[in-house]
Design a protein around this motif. Structure first.
Motif, PDB file in Angstrom:
ATOM      1  N   ASN A  29      -4.042  -4.866  -8.736  1.00  0.00           N
ATOM      2  CA  ASN A  29      -3.389  -3.346  -8.898  1.00  0.00           C
ATOM      3  C   ASN A  29      -2.228  -3.895 -10.585  1.00  0.00           C
ATOM      4  N   GLU A  79     -10.765   2.849   1.250  1.00  0.00           N
ATOM      5  CA  GLU A  79      -9.558   3.820   0.436  1.00  0.00           C
ATOM      6  C   GLU A  79      -8.153   3.957   2.479  1.00  0.00           C
ATOM      7  N   HIS A  80      -8.364   3.781   3.462  1.00  0.00           N
ATOM      8  CA  HIS A  80      -7.633   3.965   4.623  1.00  0.00           C
ATOM      9  C   HIS A  80      -8.067   2.816   4.942  1.00  0.00           C
ATOM     10  N   HIS A  81      -7.943   1.300   4.366  1.00  0.00           N
ATOM     11  CA  HIS A  81      -8.266  -0.145   4.918  1.00  0.00           C
ATOM     12  C   HIS A  81      -8.865   0.155   6.676  1.00  0.00           C
ATOM     13  N   ASP A  87       1.132  -1.153  -0.155  1.00  0.00           N
ATOM     14  CA  ASP A  87      -0.055   0.142   0.380  1.00  0.00           C
ATOM     15  C   ASP A  87       1.559   1.259   0.521  1.00  0.00           C
ATOM     16  N   ASP A 128      -5.883  -8.130  -4.099  1.00  0.00           N
ATOM     17  CA  ASP A 128      -5.492  -7.076  -4.527  1.00  0.00           C
ATOM     18  C   ASP A 128      -4.487  -6.988  -5.429  1.00  0.00           C
ATOM     19  N   GLU A 161       0.014   7.597   5.929  1.00  0.00           N
ATOM     20  CA  GLU A 161       0.091   6.243   5.105  1.00  0.00           C
ATOM     21  C   GLU A 161       1.265   5.114   4.767  1.00  0.00           C
ATOM     22  N   ASP A 187     -14.071   1.628   5.012  1.00  0.00           N
ATOM     23  CA  ASP A 187     -13.584   2.897   4.513  1.00  0.00           C
ATOM     24  C   ASP A 187     -12.378   1.853   3.476  1.00  0.00           C
TER      25      ASP A 187
END
Length: 756
Positions: free
Chosen positions: A104, A671-673, A58, A100, A722, A669
């Motif tokens: 990706n 996107e933010h896991h 990620d 994933d 991040e 969420d």
């Protein structure tokens, strides 16, 4: 079905009898009987690797070994029941990581194609901007050349205009002067014409009679000849009775072609018949004839008058010729002055036009400079965009080629377990893990510190755990991947008492230190397509000897603690794994066989039974944010083969585990896991399960009789930054036995992961 009291009493009596018989056979080992059961060791690093690699992926370095943890069980591990708090979530996470990874890869392919399209567009924009910049520069150069030429031309026209103005003024002065001269001469000519008119009147008077007098062609000529002979002097003379004389004179002039220089010849012709003529001049009557004298005088007077007319006309002709010449000169000067004026006006108009052109060119120059600046800016931007697009293409291609490279992450973990049963114990573990994923090699290291209490005397363990090093050398291709695996167990753990060993399933670590261990392996993966693959793995383990402490009692019942040594046997483990990493559904099936060589303990030898481990896992997304999980497992551990039959036991039977579970995952969420996971698990053993992993007594209380384990596990995962992730896990479990060995407990885990 619980065991009845009567049946339990009989079983206890049988075990006590066997214990007494065994004590008699082992006089040197009073109070104990050896039985070596299977070790329940699971390597934390391998089980926990998916979370580390996921965070590395990620953070920009997609992990190629995302499923390595659960496709391969720990190289140093023996088969045992599934650890529902650690191993099971790691397996499902590895399946999601494989999905994933495929996503990706597809996203990278789309990004690469988009980057190539952007690069082509950027290159086209550069060409367009370059052409526009060149056009702007050419236009600016051409316009400046035109502007410079116009300015030079303006200077030239200005100089020429000044000269033309001076020339026009000079020509005007000359024309005015010639006009004045012509006007002055015109009056003299007019006076001379008056004199000519007067002379003609005097001459005409000689021909005045009773009738109208004809024009004398000598003096006047006819309308055309008179003008030819006398110029523009025309006098109207009334004709009298002089027709014959007039005709005579006209014929005489005609005979000489009306040439003025032959006047004498005309006079001689007229005189040759003068008598007749003169006689007719004075009247129509023949009686009125003149005398010779009168005729001579009349003729003389006529001749004199004629001479006056001729002389005056000659002078008039000269004057008119001079006047005409002067007029022509004046006209030429006036025309020259007009031409000079026209030229000056044209130059002035040209100058005005040039000034206007220069102004327009200067405005065009400003616009063209702006255009050129904009074209240069557009070219710079287009070139920058092209460089950016080239970098994007290179980055996308690099990420495709190096997907999973460079993932470096570290994890700190806090585990706490607390249980109640025949004993009340607890365990606290602080674990540290490090993982680096490269293009051709993955490296992992894991160690930790533990404080554990089994609830028994000498049952406390404090200090480091063993340290595990793992390395995977990768040779990945489109169809086949070949991984060379190697694991090392470093004996950094503490030597503990046998009473510190924990029952299976109550805590993460049931033993705390072993000897050196080396496990090489090879794994070959065949990719049928993007989602389906089949992996075959073969590993071999060499294990070094290690010590543990145990208690012995003398005849007086005094406890003596001594160290005992164990030399584990080698293990060989072939394994097959099938994986389907679909976009909505993921499935995994594993089959593993483990065989062990002879183990030596205190001079006694035995061989652990072979084990067969078959498991299946399935996860399916039924909404965009929700998925359910199913798993099943069958595990069989064979009976131990004791070389010394005196070590054998009635409880030495094979043990089979049947395990299953169902779970639900909700992503708050993506996107933010941020996700929540809930799972219920059921595990059932068929056979007698020894409650220690290394050594114990053959007493009834040391075994579980066909135990069952029920658990509810919940976890919450969140990306705190991040490069940071936090996961909480909590499990409530129950272990049921048909005897008195029931356990109930809690297990909790907090994991913080940081990617570098």
């Amino acid at each position: 079905m619980r065991m009845s009291r009567k049946r339990g009493r009989k079983l206890r009596e049988r075990l006590e009898k066997e214990r007494e018989e065994q004590l008699g056979k082992n006089a040197g080992n009073e109070g104990r009987s050896f039985r070596m059961s299977r070790r329940r060791h699971h390597d934390y690093q391998w089980n926990q690797k998916p979370m580390l690699t996921r965070l590395a992926k990620d953070s920009g370095t997609a992990a190629t070994a995302a499923i390595a943890a659960t496709i391969a069980t720990a190289p140093l591990a023996e088969a045992s029941s599934m650890q529902t708090l650690l191993e099971l979530p790691g397996t499902f996470q590895a399946m999601r990581d494989a999905r994933d990874r495929n996503r990706n890869i597809r996203a990278l392919k789309r990004e690469t194609e988009a980057a190539r399209i952007n690069l082509a567009q950027a290159q086209e924009d550069v060409r367009t901007a370059l052409n526009d910049s060149r056009s702007a520069q050419d236009a600016l150069r051409s316009l400046r050349a035109s502007l410079n030429a116009a300015r030079v031309e303006l200077v030239r026209v200005g100089d020429a205009l000044a000269e033309a103005e001076a020339e026009a003024l000079s020509r005007k002065a000359e024309a005015d002067e010639a006009e004045e001269k012509r006007d002055a001469m015109a009056s003299s000519v007019e006076e001379k014409r008056e004199e000519v008119y007067a002379a003609r009147e005097r001459y005409e008077s000689f021909f005045q009679g009773s009738g109208e007098a004809e024009k004398d062609p000598m003096i006047f000529g006819d309308d055309e000849r008179g003008r030819a002979a006398n110029g523009d002097i025309v006098s109207d003379v009334k004709r009298g009775d002089y027709g014959e004389l007039a005709q005579r004179i006209e014929r005489a002039w005609e005979s000489v072609g009306f040439q003025q220089n032959r006047l004498r010849e005309v006079e001689a012709m007229v005189r040759s018949n003068s008598d007749g003529i003169i006689s007719g001049v004075t009247g129509n009557s023949t009686n009125n004839k003149l005398t010779d004298k009168q005729a001579m005088e009349l003729e003389s007077a006529i001749a004199a008058a004629q001479n006056d007319v001729l002389e005056l006309e000659s002078e008039l002709d000269a004057m008119e010729e001079a006047f005409d010449a002067l007029s022509d000169e004046a006209d030429e000067l006036m025309e020259a002055a007009a031409d000079a004026r026209d030229e000056a006006d044209e130059l002035a108009s040209e100058q005005e036009s040039l000034v206007q052109d220069i102004n327009e060119l200067e405005n065009d120059e400003a616009d063209t400079i702006t255009w050129n600046d904009e074209a240069d800016s557009a070219l710079d931007f287009a070139e920058q965009s092209q460089r950016q697009a080239e970098l994007e293409v290179a980055r996308a291609l690099y990420e495709q080629d190096h997907m999973g490279d460079g993932g470096v992450s570290a994890q700190t973990r806090f585990d706490y377990y607390n249980w109640h049963g025949p004993e009340h114990g607890h365990q606290l573990v602080v674990g540290e893990s490090f993982y680096k994923a490269g293009r051709n090699i993955d490296i992992g290291i894991e160690t930790g510190f533990v404080h554990s209490s089994s609830g028994r005397e000498h049952g406390t363990a404090n200090g480091m755990l063993d340290t595990t090093l793992n390395a995977v050398i990768k040779n990945d291709n489109k169809k086949y991947d070949v991984h060379y695996e190697f694991a090392v167990n470093l004996p950094t753990g503490r030597t503990t008492h046998q009473n510190a060993q924990l029952p299976e399933g109550v805590a993460r670590h049931t033993s705390f230190g072993e000897g050196w261990g080396f496990t090489p392996g090879i794994a070959v993966t065949h990719h049928f397509n993007e989602e389906d693959s089949l992996t075959g793995r073969l590993s071999f383990s060499w294990k070094g000897n290690y010590d543990y402490r145990l208690s012995e009692y003398d005849d007086a019942g005094v406890e003596h603690i001594r160290e005992s040594s164990v030399q584990p046997g080698e293990e060989i483990s072939p394994e097959v794994v099938w994986l389907h990493a679909g976009d909505k559904g993921q499935a995994m099936a594993k089959a593993k066989f483990t065989a062990t060589s002879v183990t030596t303990q205190d001079g006694h030898k035995y061989r652990d039974g072979t084990s067969v481990d078959i498991s299946a896992f399935y996860s399916h997304d039924f909404t965009k944010l929700d998925s359910f999980q199913l798993w099943m497992r069958y595990l069989h551990n064979g009976r131990i083969d004791f070389h010394d039959s005196s070590w054998d036991s009635p409880n030495n039977r094979g043990v089979s585990w049947r395990e299953a579970g169902i779970g639900w995952t909700h992503d708050f969420d993506v996107e933010h896991h941020r996700s929540f996971h809930l799972m219920a698990n059921y595990q059932k053993a068929h056979g007698d399960v020894y409650r220690f992993t290394t050594y114990g007594r053959n007493e009834w209380g040391e075994y579980w009789l066909n135990p069952r384990r029920l658990s509810i596990m919940a976890s919450y995962e969140v990306r705190t930054g991040e490069r940071d992730a936090l996961e909480l896990r909590l499990e409530r479990y129950y272990i049921y036995d048909r005897g008195v060995n029931d356990y109930r407990g809690w297990g909790g885990m907090v994991m913080y992961t940081h990617s570098f």
